[in-house]
Design a protein around this motif. Structure first.
Motif, PDB file in Angstrom:
ATOM      1  N   ARG A 198      94.942   2.216  44.844  1.00  0.00           N
ATOM      2  CA  ARG A 198      94.102   1.890  43.695  1.00  0.00           C
ATOM      3  C   ARG A 198      93.973   0.380  43.514  1.00  0.00           C
ATOM      4  O   ARG A 198      92.905  -0.122  43.155  1.00  0.00           O
ATOM      5  N   ASN A 199      95.061  -0.322  43.779  1.00  0.00           N
ATOM      6  CA  ASN A 199      95.019  -1.772  43.628  1.00  0.00           C
ATOM      7  C   ASN A 199      94.090  -2.416  44.658  1.00  0.00           C
ATOM      8  O   ASN A 199      93.445  -3.429  44.375  1.00  0.00           O
ATOM      9  N   GLY A 204      88.611  -5.218  45.163  1.00  0.00           N
ATOM     10  CA  GLY A 204      87.286  -5.334  45.760  1.00  0.00           C
ATOM     11  C   GLY A 204      86.970  -4.413  46.914  1.00  0.00           C
ATOM     12  O   GLY A 204      85.833  -4.405  47.405  1.00  0.00           O
ATOM     13  N   ALA A 205      87.943  -3.635  47.392  1.00  0.00           N
ATOM     14  CA  ALA A 205      87.653  -2.693  48.477  1.00  0.00           C
ATOM     15  C   ALA A 205      86.713  -1.603  47.981  1.00  0.00           C
ATOM     16  O   ALA A 205      86.826  -1.135  46.845  1.00  0.00           O
ATOM     17  N   ASN A 206      85.800  -1.175  48.842  1.00  0.00           N
ATOM     18  CA  ASN A 206      84.905  -0.060  48.514  1.00  0.00           C
ATOM     19  C   ASN A 206      85.477   1.269  48.968  1.00  0.00           C
ATOM     20  O   ASN A 206      85.221   2.311  48.351  1.00  0.00           O
ATOM     21  N   LYS A 223      87.482   4.123  40.017  1.00  0.00           N
ATOM     22  CA  LYS A 223      86.595   3.044  39.584  1.00  0.00           C
ATOM     23  C   LYS A 223      85.354   3.011  40.466  1.00  0.00           C
ATOM     24  O   LYS A 223      84.646   4.003  40.550  1.00  0.00           O
ATOM     25  N   ASN A 224      85.096   1.919  41.171  1.00  0.00           N
ATOM     26  CA  ASN A 224      83.882   1.841  41.985  1.00  0.00           C
ATOM     27  C   ASN A 224      84.140   2.125  43.465  1.00  0.00           C
ATOM     28  O   ASN A 224      83.306   1.806  44.310  1.00  0.00           O
ATOM     29  N   GLY A 225      85.282   2.728  43.772  1.00  0.00           N
ATOM     30  CA  GLY A 225      85.628   2.943  45.172  1.00  0.00           C
ATOM     31  C   GLY A 225      86.116   4.347  45.453  1.00  0.00           C
ATOM     32  O   GLY A 225      86.196   5.194  44.565  1.00  0.00           O
ATOM     33  N   LYS A 226      86.435   4.574  46.710  1.00  0.00           N
ATOM     34  CA  LYS A 226      86.916   5.880  47.157  1.00  0.00           C
ATOM     35  C   LYS A 226      88.157   5.680  48.007  1.00  0.00           C
ATOM     36  O   LYS A 226      88.227   4.766  48.842  1.00  0.00           O
TER      37      LYS A 226
END
Length: 376
Positions: A198-199, A204-206, A223-226
């Motif tokens: 999660r961190n 910034g990782a997608n 959030k904005n990632g998977k």
């Protein structure tokens, strides 16, 4: 379109076909066509390519594959190998340098490993269809880690790794993290693994892809990632365990939509899953993904898994696990003898000392460094 596969390893049962570059036999016609259509292909090379055995001191197997096995990788046009894994240094620096020389000679790029730690931590930025794609690779600490003065894999670090990804994401349109970690044969994240991944998303990782577990796990939209907790193997014929028989090829489309393409192990090769198999694999994947929406489930399930394994780990400290008589008795009693033996061997106070030695950061750091010095 980017395709990401997990462990891609030649073994005794199929190295002949690797050396021949026989992709049609090992992967099947449909999968070969899919790979040909991809714009960029990424896999995990979890074995050194060398013609000379120079094994390091470690626990677990020292993997090795002949240099001519690269012909299959060349045939299917692998673009990038991650070398940040727990086996890349199995044949020492000689095996490592042989591997990168072989890859250089056929034009296959790599990351996650280097001549020093500062080299190993460098990411890759590649351009695919006019987009800058950042790729970062790291591995949990075992016997393959680079240092300031020696070659090896890029270690996961709870400070540095996040700084690396934050800087990378600021320079790219899309950022991929390949994390080699998690417990083998466990299909869910541990509480700590979930925090770590999660961190990466928060920095910034997608997409974060956990490899190493040799089984398909589950996914989390955070959030904005998977996050994918366990991709399974791509091609690694080393076990008949049920979890080794399936894997996921991850497809990242031009619009960054993600698809999962199940593959199925058949003897010493793989193929695309048929419709029934695909439905079964993805339904189970989705069901596990629902389960980890509960933080209580993540903690409780890992606690159960830990309690099932702790006595075997404690046996390592006694050395008795190498005794053939003990192993036979333990098997007869369905491995319950381990628990009985450990409870007789260690007092409560001794068990608390072991807990403190492994949990306390300062003591653990000192303990691990001391072991490394002894084992040199």
């Amino acid at each position: 379109m980017i395709l990401i596969g997990a462990d891609f390893v030649p073994t005794k049962s199929n190295k002949k076909f690797f050396a021949e570059g026989n992709a049609e036999y090992l992967l099947g016609e449909e999968l070969c066509k899919m790979l040909q259509k991809a714009d960029y292909r990424i896999f995990n090379l979890e074995i050194p390519l060398t013609d000379k055995e120079t094994p390091i001191n470690k626990c677990g197997p020292n993997l090795i594959a002949d240099t001519n096995n690269v012909k299959l990788y060349e045939k299917i046009e692998v673009d990038l190998f991650t070398l940040a894994n727990n086996h890349i240094m199995d044949q020492g620096e000689a095996g490592y340098f042989s591997t990168i020389n072989v890859l250089d000679n056929v034009g296959i790029d790599y990351l996650g490993c280097g001549n020093t730690l500062s080299d190993a931590c460098k990411p890759k930025i590649v351009e695919v269809k006019g987009k800058k794609i950042g790729i970062y690779s790291c591995v949990e600490h075992e016997f393959s880690i680079a240092s300031a003065n020696s070659a090896g894999a890029n270690p996961f670090d709870v400070i540095e790794s996040y700084n690396h990804v934050k800087n990378l994401s600021n320079a790219c349109d899309y950022t991929i993290v390949l994390y080699h970690g998690g417990k083998e044969h466990y299909r869910f994240p541990s509480p700590n693994l979930q925090k770590y991944c999660r961190n990466f998303i928060e920095k910034g990782a997608n997409i974060v892809i956990c490899q190493h577990s040799h089984c398909i796990g589950c996914e989390e939209n955070y959030k904005n990632g998977k996050i994918i907790y366990g991709q399974g193997n791509f091609l690694f014929d080393d076990s008949d365990d049920e979890c080794w028989k399936t894997g996921l090829l991850i497809q990242i489309k031009d619009d960054f939509e993600i698809n999962y393409i199940p593959v199925v192990k058949c003897a010493n090769r793989i193929r695309l899953a048929d419709e029934y198999e695909k439905t079964q694999i993805l339904n189970q994947f989705d069901a596990r993904s629902e389960m980890i929406k509960s933080e209580k489930f993540v903690y409780d399930n890992f606690s159960i898994f830990a309690s099932q394994n702790i006595y075997n780990y404690l046996l390592w400290l006694t050395g008795v696990d190498n005794n053939i008589v003990f192993r036979v008795i333990n098997r007869i009693f369905r491995y319950k003898f381990s628990e009985f033996f450990i409870k007789k061997k260690y007092s409560k106070n001794q068990m608390l000392k072991i807990e403190n030695m492994t949990c306390c950061e300062s003591i653990s750091e000192l303990f691990v460094q001391g072991l490394k010095d002894i084992n040199k």
